[in-house]
Enzyme design. Structure first.
Site, PDB file in Angstrom:
ATOM      1  N   GLU A  95       0.847  -1.195   0.000  1.00  0.00           N
ATOM      2  CA  GLU A  95       0.000   0.000   0.000  1.00  0.00           C
ATOM      3  C   GLU A  95       0.878   1.238   0.000  1.00  0.00           C
ATOM      4  O   GLU A  95       2.039   1.178   0.426  1.00  0.00           O
ATOM      5  CB  GLU A  95      -0.881   0.001   1.250  1.00  0.00           C
ATOM      6  CG  GLU A  95      -0.094   0.291   2.512  1.00  0.00           C
ATOM      7  CD  GLU A  95      -0.724  -0.283   3.770  1.00  0.00           C
ATOM      8  OE1 GLU A  95      -0.908  -1.517   3.840  1.00  0.00           O
ATOM      9  OE2 GLU A  95      -0.994   0.508   4.691  1.00  0.00           O
ATOM     10  N   LYS A 125       2.854   4.530   0.981  1.00  0.00           N
ATOM     11  CA  LYS A 125       3.339   5.109   2.232  1.00  0.00           C
ATOM     12  C   LYS A 125       3.007   6.592   2.171  1.00  0.00           C
ATOM     13  O   LYS A 125       3.590   7.338   1.372  1.00  0.00           O
ATOM     14  CB  LYS A 125       4.845   4.896   2.375  1.00  0.00           C
ATOM     15  CG  LYS A 125       5.392   5.442   3.682  1.00  0.00           C
ATOM     16  CD  LYS A 125       6.804   4.941   3.924  1.00  0.00           C
ATOM     17  CE  LYS A 125       7.302   5.302   5.307  1.00  0.00           C
ATOM     18  NZ  LYS A 125       7.359   6.727   5.573  1.00  0.00           N
ATOM     19  N   ASP A 166       2.866  10.426   2.988  1.00  0.00           N
ATOM     20  CA  ASP A 166       3.832  11.356   3.575  1.00  0.00           C
ATOM     21  C   ASP A 166       3.080  12.404   4.403  1.00  0.00           C
ATOM     22  O   ASP A 166       2.882  13.524   3.961  1.00  0.00           O
ATOM     23  CB  ASP A 166       4.647  12.015   2.462  1.00  0.00           C
ATOM     24  CG  ASP A 166       5.902  12.676   2.989  1.00  0.00           C
ATOM     25  OD1 ASP A 166       6.193  12.517   4.201  1.00  0.00           O
ATOM     26  OD2 ASP A 166       6.593  13.344   2.205  1.00  0.00           O
ATOM     27  N   TYR A 198      -4.479   2.641   8.508  1.00  0.00           N
ATOM     28  CA  TYR A 198      -3.709   1.512   7.968  1.00  0.00           C
ATOM     29  C   TYR A 198      -3.164   0.569   9.030  1.00  0.00           C
ATOM     30  O   TYR A 198      -2.485  -0.390   8.725  1.00  0.00           O
ATOM     31  CB  TYR A 198      -2.564   2.014   7.073  1.00  0.00           C
ATOM     32  CG  TYR A 198      -1.649   3.027   7.738  1.00  0.00           C
ATOM     33  CD1 TYR A 198      -0.858   2.684   8.833  1.00  0.00           C
ATOM     34  CD2 TYR A 198      -1.562   4.330   7.261  1.00  0.00           C
ATOM     35  CE1 TYR A 198      -0.022   3.609   9.440  1.00  0.00           C
ATOM     36  CE2 TYR A 198      -0.734   5.267   7.869  1.00  0.00           C
ATOM     37  CZ  TYR A 198       0.033   4.893   8.957  1.00  0.00           C
ATOM     38  OH  TYR A 198       0.845   5.802   9.564  1.00  0.00           O
ATOM     39  N   LYS A 258      11.097   2.642  -0.376  1.00  0.00           N
ATOM     40  CA  LYS A 258      11.078   4.072  -0.651  1.00  0.00           C
ATOM     41  C   LYS A 258      11.264   4.368  -2.136  1.00  0.00           C
ATOM     42  O   LYS A 258      11.968   3.648  -2.836  1.00  0.00           O
ATOM     43  CB  LYS A 258      12.215   4.762   0.126  1.00  0.00           C
ATOM     44  CG  LYS A 258      12.072   4.721   1.645  1.00  0.00           C
ATOM     45  CD  LYS A 258      10.906   5.566   2.073  1.00  0.00           C
ATOM     46  CE  LYS A 258      10.944   5.941   3.519  1.00  0.00           C
ATOM     47  NZ  LYS A 258      11.997   6.819   3.951  1.00  0.00           N
ATOM     48  N   CYS A 289      40.999  18.550  18.118  1.00  0.00           N
ATOM     49  CA  CYS A 289      39.582  18.792  18.333  1.00  0.00           C
ATOM     50  C   CYS A 289      39.311  20.291  18.229  1.00  0.00           C
ATOM     51  O   CYS A 289      39.975  21.084  18.904  1.00  0.00           O
ATOM     52  CB  CYS A 289      39.171  18.275  19.708  1.00  0.00           C
ATOM     53  SG  CYS A 289      37.513  18.800  20.184  1.00  0.00           S
ATOM     54  N   CYS A 344      38.371  21.695  21.928  1.00  0.00           N
ATOM     55  CA  CYS A 344      39.267  21.748  23.101  1.00  0.00           C
ATOM     56  C   CYS A 344      40.739  21.595  22.730  1.00  0.00           C
ATOM     57  O   CYS A 344      41.589  21.566  23.609  1.00  0.00           O
ATOM     58  CB  CYS A 344      38.871  20.675  24.113  1.00  0.00           C
ATOM     59  SG  CYS A 344      39.252  19.005  23.563  1.00  0.00           S
ATOM     60  N   CYS A 385      37.926  12.841  19.451  1.00  0.00           N
ATOM     61  CA  CYS A 385      38.638  13.748  20.343  1.00  0.00           C
ATOM     62  C   CYS A 385      39.030  12.958  21.579  1.00  0.00           C
ATOM     63  O   CYS A 385      38.241  12.180  22.113  1.00  0.00           O
ATOM     64  CB  CYS A 385      37.714  14.908  20.723  1.00  0.00           C
ATOM     65  SG  CYS A 385      38.255  15.790  22.192  1.00  0.00           S
ATOM     66  N   CYS A 394      36.783  18.242  27.330  1.00  0.00           N
ATOM     67  CA  CYS A 394      36.268  18.806  26.082  1.00  0.00           C
ATOM     68  C   CYS A 394      34.846  19.298  26.326  1.00  0.00           C
ATOM     69  O   CYS A 394      33.960  18.511  26.617  1.00  0.00           O
ATOM     70  CB  CYS A 394      36.279  17.753  24.982  1.00  0.00           C
ATOM     71  SG  CYS A 394      35.519  18.332  23.448  1.00  0.00           S
TER      72      CYS A 394
HETATM   73  S1  IVH Z   1       2.522   0.918   9.023  1.00  0.00           S
HETATM   74  C1  IVH Z   1       4.356  -0.817  13.024  1.00  0.00           C
HETATM   75  N1  IVH Z   1       1.571   1.904   6.805  1.00  0.00           N
HETATM   76  O1  IVH Z   1       5.491   5.684   8.012  1.00  0.00           O
HETATM   77  C2  IVH Z   1       4.432   0.053  11.820  1.00  0.00           C
HETATM   78  N2  IVH Z   1       2.985   3.300   8.108  1.00  0.00           N
HETATM   79  O2  IVH Z   1       8.300   5.163   8.487  1.00  0.00           O
HETATM   80  C3  IVH Z   1       3.168   0.779  11.546  1.00  0.00           C
HETATM   81  N3  IVH Z   1       3.281   5.549   7.199  1.00  0.00           N
HETATM   82  O3  IVH Z   1       5.353   6.085  11.480  1.00  0.00           O
HETATM   83  C4  IVH Z   1       3.282   1.667  10.380  1.00  0.00           C
HETATM   84  N4  IVH Z   1       1.991   5.297   5.442  1.00  0.00           N
HETATM   85  O4  IVH Z   1       3.671   7.386  10.044  1.00  0.00           O
HETATM   86  C5  IVH Z   1       2.345   2.132   7.870  1.00  0.00           C
HETATM   87  N5  IVH Z   1       0.607   2.666   4.840  1.00  0.00           N
HETATM   88  C6  IVH Z   1       1.374   2.885   5.902  1.00  0.00           C
HETATM   89  C7  IVH Z   1       2.003   4.123   6.123  1.00  0.00           C
HETATM   90  C8  IVH Z   1       2.814   4.288   7.232  1.00  0.00           C
HETATM   91  C9  IVH Z   1       2.766   6.132   6.113  1.00  0.00           C
HETATM   92  C10 IVH Z   1       4.203   6.213   8.142  1.00  0.00           C
HETATM   93  C11 IVH Z   1       3.857   6.087   9.588  1.00  0.00           C
HETATM   94  C12 IVH Z   1       5.077   5.500  10.255  1.00  0.00           C
HETATM   95  C13 IVH Z   1       6.132   5.798   9.246  1.00  0.00           C
HETATM   96  C14 IVH Z   1       7.276   4.820   9.340  1.00  0.00           C
END
Ligand code: IVH
Length: 751
Positions: A117, A119, A121, A237, A325, A430, A433, A448, A454
Site C-alpha cells: 500500500e 506510504k 507522507d 492503515y 522508498k 579537536c 578543546c 577527540c 572537552c
Molecule cells: S505501518 C508498526 N503503513 O510511516 C508500523 N505506516 O516510516 C506501523 N506511514 O510512522 C506503520 N503510510 O507514520 C504504515 N501505509 C502505511 C504508512 C505508514 C505512512 C508512516 C507512519 C510511520 C512511518 C514509518
C-alpha cells in the site's frame, strides 16, 4: 458494581483526575504517573459505558487534553508507535522476503503473502475508542509518548467520533495528510492575508514548504477552530491496543476498519511474493504524480496476522513490514563551508554548509559529509567512491534527500571547480578543546581524546544524560543544561552535579530564585523533579552515561543480565585484561590481513590473533568474565570493549562512582515471572527444526529467560538440537540440564 457504588466511584475518579489534570497542565508538576492516569481514565470510561445515565456533567472523559493556551497534554501509548525499516532497491525486497522465511523456517515453496500500500507522507495519529466512543487522539511523538490532539482530530471529517460494532477497546492508527489542492489553496489564502498584514505593518505568516508541514502545522494548532478551517484527511492503515482481534489477516483487518467507517487506501493490494510487490510498487510509482497527495514509497506487510505476531519487533521496527522508498530527490548547490561537530562520544563529524537549495520541496542548508574518507573520495576500506573525486569548499555539489533522513552530499561536479580550490584537510586537533583527535586502525571516525575536559563532549554527554530515555527530568532539558553548563555560581559540568545543585544553592535556593526565567514555583518544581529521579532504573542509568555503543537496547540487555550495578562494575573490571587482549588480537589480525594482501599470500589470521592474545597473559577469571559479557545476546565485542574502557578510565570511573553513590538503582524486573524459564540462563545449540535460532531467542527472552551464546557455570538449561558439539559436552561436564527442542517447547507450552 451497584448503581450507588458506580455513582460514588465516578465522583471519586472525577476529583482524582481533576487534581491530576491541574497538577499536570496547570502547574507542570505531575503527581501521578502517566500509567496511573490512563488507568483511572479507563476505569472511568468503563463505568460510564455501563451506567450511561450516571455520566457527570464534569465527566473526565469530556476533558481530554489541555485547553488552548496550555500546550498539549501528553499521552503515553499503550502499544508503542513504531517506525518502519527501509528498502531502496529491488534486491532489498527479495532480502525482506528471505529474512522472514529464514526467521519462520519457511521453505522457498511455502506460500507467504503480503499487502502492499502507499506510504503516505503525512504524520501518524493514534485514535483510541472505548465503548465505541472516541476517547483521545494522540500524535506519534517519540513513539512512546505523543501529544493529545483530540479536539483537533475531531474536526477531521474522515475520523469518526462514534463506532458501531467495534471491539470495546480499539486504537486505530493511520496518517493525517493534506491534499495537493488544499495545500495550494491554503498557501494562496496565507499569501493573500499577508498582503493585508504587511500593509498594516504586521508580521506576515510564513507559507508552508510542503503538504506534510502544512498538515503537521494544522493538526498541532492549539486552537481547534484553526484546525477546523484546514482541510485535513486521514487514512487508516494499522492499529494499537485492541480488546478483540480485527481479523486473521492484514487485508481482513483493513476491510474491517473500512466497514467501521474509516477511510482506507484503495491502492492496498494483496501480493504473493517479491515480484508481485515490485510490480505493484512500479504501478503506484507511475500514478504518484496524479494521486493528489504526497506519498514517499510503498509499505509491504506480512498478510497473516499469526505470522506477524510470531515475527514481532526489533527495538524500533516490526520484522513483518518494510517501507520500499521511492528514489531520493536530488539538487545541485554550492558548498560554502565544512564545519566539524563534536558529539557526545567525541566523534568529529563533518557537516556541509550549503547555499540553501530546495530538494523535493524542503529547503536544505546543511548536509552530512559522513567522515574524513568520504570527503577524500574513499570508503572506509580505502576503495574509491565517486570515482575517487574529493570534495572541496567552494565546490558545486549534489545534495540527496530521501524521505525524512538527514540530507547527504552525494556528488561533486569537477567541471565547475575553481582553479584555486584546495583539498580539505581534516583537523587532527579537536576544534572545541584542541586535544588530539585520533583515528584507530580500521575505524572511519576520528575521536577527540579530551574526554570530559572537552566542553562539546561534556555538554553533549549531559544532554544525553537528561534525555527522555535516560534521566528524564521535567524542566531540565537541553536548553537548561546549556545555561547551567556556563553558569559561574551554580555550574553543572557532570551528571553528578545535577544532584548537588540544591545543596550548593543552600536551604533557601535564593541564588536560583533570583535568576532570570526562574520563579519560586519553577525552582521548587525543578528540585522536586530532580529529587524524584534519585531512584532510577538500572538500564536508564547505564544508557544515560552515554558510553559509546551502549544504546538503549544494549543497556537494557546488560541490566537484565547483571541485575545489580556492582556486579556489572565488577564484571567490567575483571574482564578488562581479556578485553585488551581481544583488542590486541584484533589489531594483529588487521596488520596480518594488510601484509598478506600486499604480499599476495593467504593471511595467517588465526595464528596472528592467537599470538597477540597469548602475549597479553589473561587470567582464566578474566577470560570467563569476558566470555560471559560477550555471550549476552545482543552484546558484541564492540559494546563490551567500550564498556570496559569506560569503567577502566580513571577520570570517567570516578565520575560514574560519584554519581552512583547519590542514586538508588532499581534492578530490572524479570520480564515474565510466571513462566518456568523466567530468570534462567538458556543456551541454544545445534540445529533447531521447529523454529529458527532467532525466533527461539526472542521467545525465550519474552518469557523472562536470559539467552546466552556460551555454556558456563551460570547456564541453567542447554537446548541441544542435532549436531550439538562442544557446548553439549561442556554442559554435560558442568552438570547443566540438557533438553532437546521438543523438551523446550513442552516446557514453554501454552505460554
Ligand atoms: S505501518 C508498526 N503503513 O510511516 C508500523 N505506516 O516510516 C506501523 N506511514 O510512522 C506503520 N503510510 O507514520 C504504515 N501505509 C502505511 C504508512 C505508514 C505512512 C508512516 C507512519 C510511520 C512511518 C514509518
Amino acid at each position: 458494581m451497584t448503581k450507588e457504588q458506580a455513582r460514588l466511584e465516578l465522583a471519586r475518579l472525577a476529583a482524582f483526575l481533576g487534581r491530576a489534570n491541574t497538577a499536570y497542565h496547570g502547574e507542570d508538576a505531575p503527581e501521578i504517573s502517566d500509567a496511573d492516569y490512563d488507568a483511572a481514565k479507563r476505569r472511568n470510561s468503563e463505568i460510564e459505558t455501563r451506567f450511561p445515565d450516571l455520566k457527570r456533567d464534569d465527566s473526565p472523559s469530556e476533558q481530554v487534553g489541555a485547553t488552548p493556551g496550555e500546550g498539549f497534554g501528553k499521552i503515553s501509548h499503550v502499544v508503542p508507535m513504531l517506525s518502519l525499516g527501509n528498502a531502496f532497491e529491488d534486491e532489498d525486497v527479495a532480502d525482506f522476503d528471505d529474512r522472514i522465511r529464514r526467521y519462520l523456517n519457511l521453505h522457498a515453496t511455502d506460500a507467504l503473502r503480503f499487502t502492499a500500500e502507499p506510504k503516505i507522507d503525512g504524520l501518524s495519529l493514534s485514535l483510541r475508542y472505548e465503548g465505541g466512543q472516541l476517547v483521545y487522539a494522540a500524535t506519534r511523538g517519540d513513539g512512546d509518548t505523543g501529544e493529545n490532539v483530540t479536539e483537533n482530530a475531531k474536526t477531521i471529517s474522515d475520523i469518526p467520533q462514534v463506532l458501531e460494532g467495534a471491539p470495546d477497546v480499539i486504537e486505530v492508527r493511520g496518517e493525517v495528510y493534506m491534499s495537493h489542492a488544499d495545500f495550494e489553496a491554503l498557501n494562496t489564502r496565507i499569501r493573500e492575508k499577508n498582503v493585508a498584514l504587511e500593509a498594516d505593518g504586521k508580521k506576515p505568516q510564513t507559507v508552508f514548504a510542503n503538504p506534510r508541514n502544512a498538515a503537521a502545522g494544522s493538526l498541532r494548532q492549539l486552537d481547534p477552530t484553526v484546525t477546523r478551517d484546514r482541510p485535513l484527511h486521514f487514512f487508516a492503515y494499522a492499529w494499537g491496543d485492541l480488546s478483540a482481534p480485527l481479523g486473521e489477516t492484514q487485508m481482513g483487518a483493513i476491510e474491517r476498519l473500512a466497514a467501521l467507517g474509516f477511510v482506507t487506501n484503495d491502492l492496498t493490494k494483496l501480493c504473493d511474493g517479491p515480484e508481485a510487490l515490485i510490480a505493484h510498487y512500479r504501478d503506484i510509482e507511475a500514478q504518484r504524480a496524479s494521486l493528489g497527495y504526497d506519498i514517499d514509497g510503498v509499505v509491504y506487510k506480512v498478510d497473516d496476522l499469526g505470522l506477524q505476531a510470531r515475527l514481532g519487533f526489533r527495538s524500533t521496527t516490526p520484522r513483518w513490514a518494510v517501507a520500499h522508498k521511492f528514489p531520493a530527490e536530488l539538487a545541485w548547490t554550492r558548498l560554502e563551508g565544512i564545519d566539524i561537530q563534536v558529539g557526545r562520544t567525541g566523534a568529529l563529524s563533518p557537516v556541509a554548509r550549503l547555499q540553501p537549495v530546495t530538494v523535493g520541496g524542503v529547503v536544505v542548508s546543511n548536509a552530512t559529509l559522513h567522515n574524513e574518507d568520504y570527503i577524500a573520495g574513499r570508503d572506509s576500506k580505502g576503495a574509491e567512491i565517486r570515482d575517487g573525486k574529493d570534495i572541496r569548499v567552494g565546490d558545486w555539489v549534489q545534495v540527496y534527500r530521501a524521505g525524512d533522513v538527514i540530507p547527504k552530499v552525494a556528488d561533486v561536479d569537477l567541471k565547475k571547480r575553481a582553479e584555486d580550490a584546495v583539498p580539505y584537510v581534516f583537523p587532527e586537533l579537536c576544534p572545541e578543546c584542541q586535544s588530539p583527535a585520533v583515528r584507530e586502525e580500521g575505524d572511519a571516525v576520528r575521536y577527540c581524546t579530551g574526554g570530559l575536559i572537552c566542553p562539546a563532549q561534556a555538554i553533549e554527554k549531559l544532554k544525553h544524560f537528561v534525555a527522555r530515555k535516560a534521566l528524564d527530568v521535567e524542566g531540565l532539558g537541553a536548553k537548561q543544561i546549556e545555561m547551567f553548563f556556563e553558569d559561574e555560581q551554580l555550574p553543572i559540568k557532570t551528571p553528578a552535579d545535577i544532584f548537588t545543585l540544591a545543596d550548593r544553592d543552600g536551604a533557601n535556593l535564593t541564588r536560583l530564585k533570583n535568576r532570570k526565567g526562574f520563579k519560586d514555583k519553577s525552582v521548587a518544581n525543578l528540585f522536586a523533579a530532580i529529587e524524584a529521579k534519585r531512584e532510577i532504573a538500572f538500564g536508564r542509568l547505564l544508557f544515560g552515561l552515554g558510553i559509546r555503543h551502549v544504546g538503549e537496547t544494549a543497556a537494557k540487555d546488560l541490566a537484565q543480565h547483571f541485575l545489580s550495578w556492582d556486579k556489572l562494575a565488577e564484571a567490567a573490571e575483571i574482564a578488562r585484561p581479556a578485553a585488551l587482549a581481544w583488542r590486541a588480537a584484533d589489531a594483529a589480525e588487521d596488520v596480518e590481513r594488510i601484509a598478506a594482501a600486499k604480499e599476495g599470500r593467504r593471511g595467517r589470521i588465526k595464528e596472528a590473533r592467537d599470538a597477540a592474545a597469548a602475549a597479553c597473559e589473561v587470567s582464566r577469571d578474566s577470560q570467563l568474565a569476558w566470555d560471559d559479557l560477550t555471550g549476552i545476546d545482543g552484546i558484541g565485542a564492540a559494546v563490551a570493549l567500550s564498556l570496559t574502557d569506560a569503567f577502566a578510565n580513571v577520570q570517567e570511573r570516578a565520575e560514574i562512582d560519584r554519581l552512583v553513590g547519590m542514586l538508588t538503582i532499581e534492578a530490572p524486573e524479570a520480564v515474565a515471572t510466571e513462566s518456568p524459564v523466567a530468570g534462567k540462563t538458556v543456551v541454544f545449540t545445534g540445529k533447531l527444526e521447529k523454529m529458527t535460532r532467532d525466533e527461539a531467542k526472542v521467545r525465550a527472552e519474552a518469557l523472562g529467560a536470559k539467552v546466552s551464546g556460551s555454556v558456563s557455570g551460570k547456564t541453567d538449561i542447554l537446548v541441544a538440537g542435532p549436531g550439538a558439539g562442544s557446548k553439549a559436552k561442556k554442559a554435560a561436564d558442568l552438570g547443566v540440564t540438557t533438553i532437546d527442542e521438543d523438551g523446550w517447547l513442552e516446557l514453554i507450552e501454552g505460554l
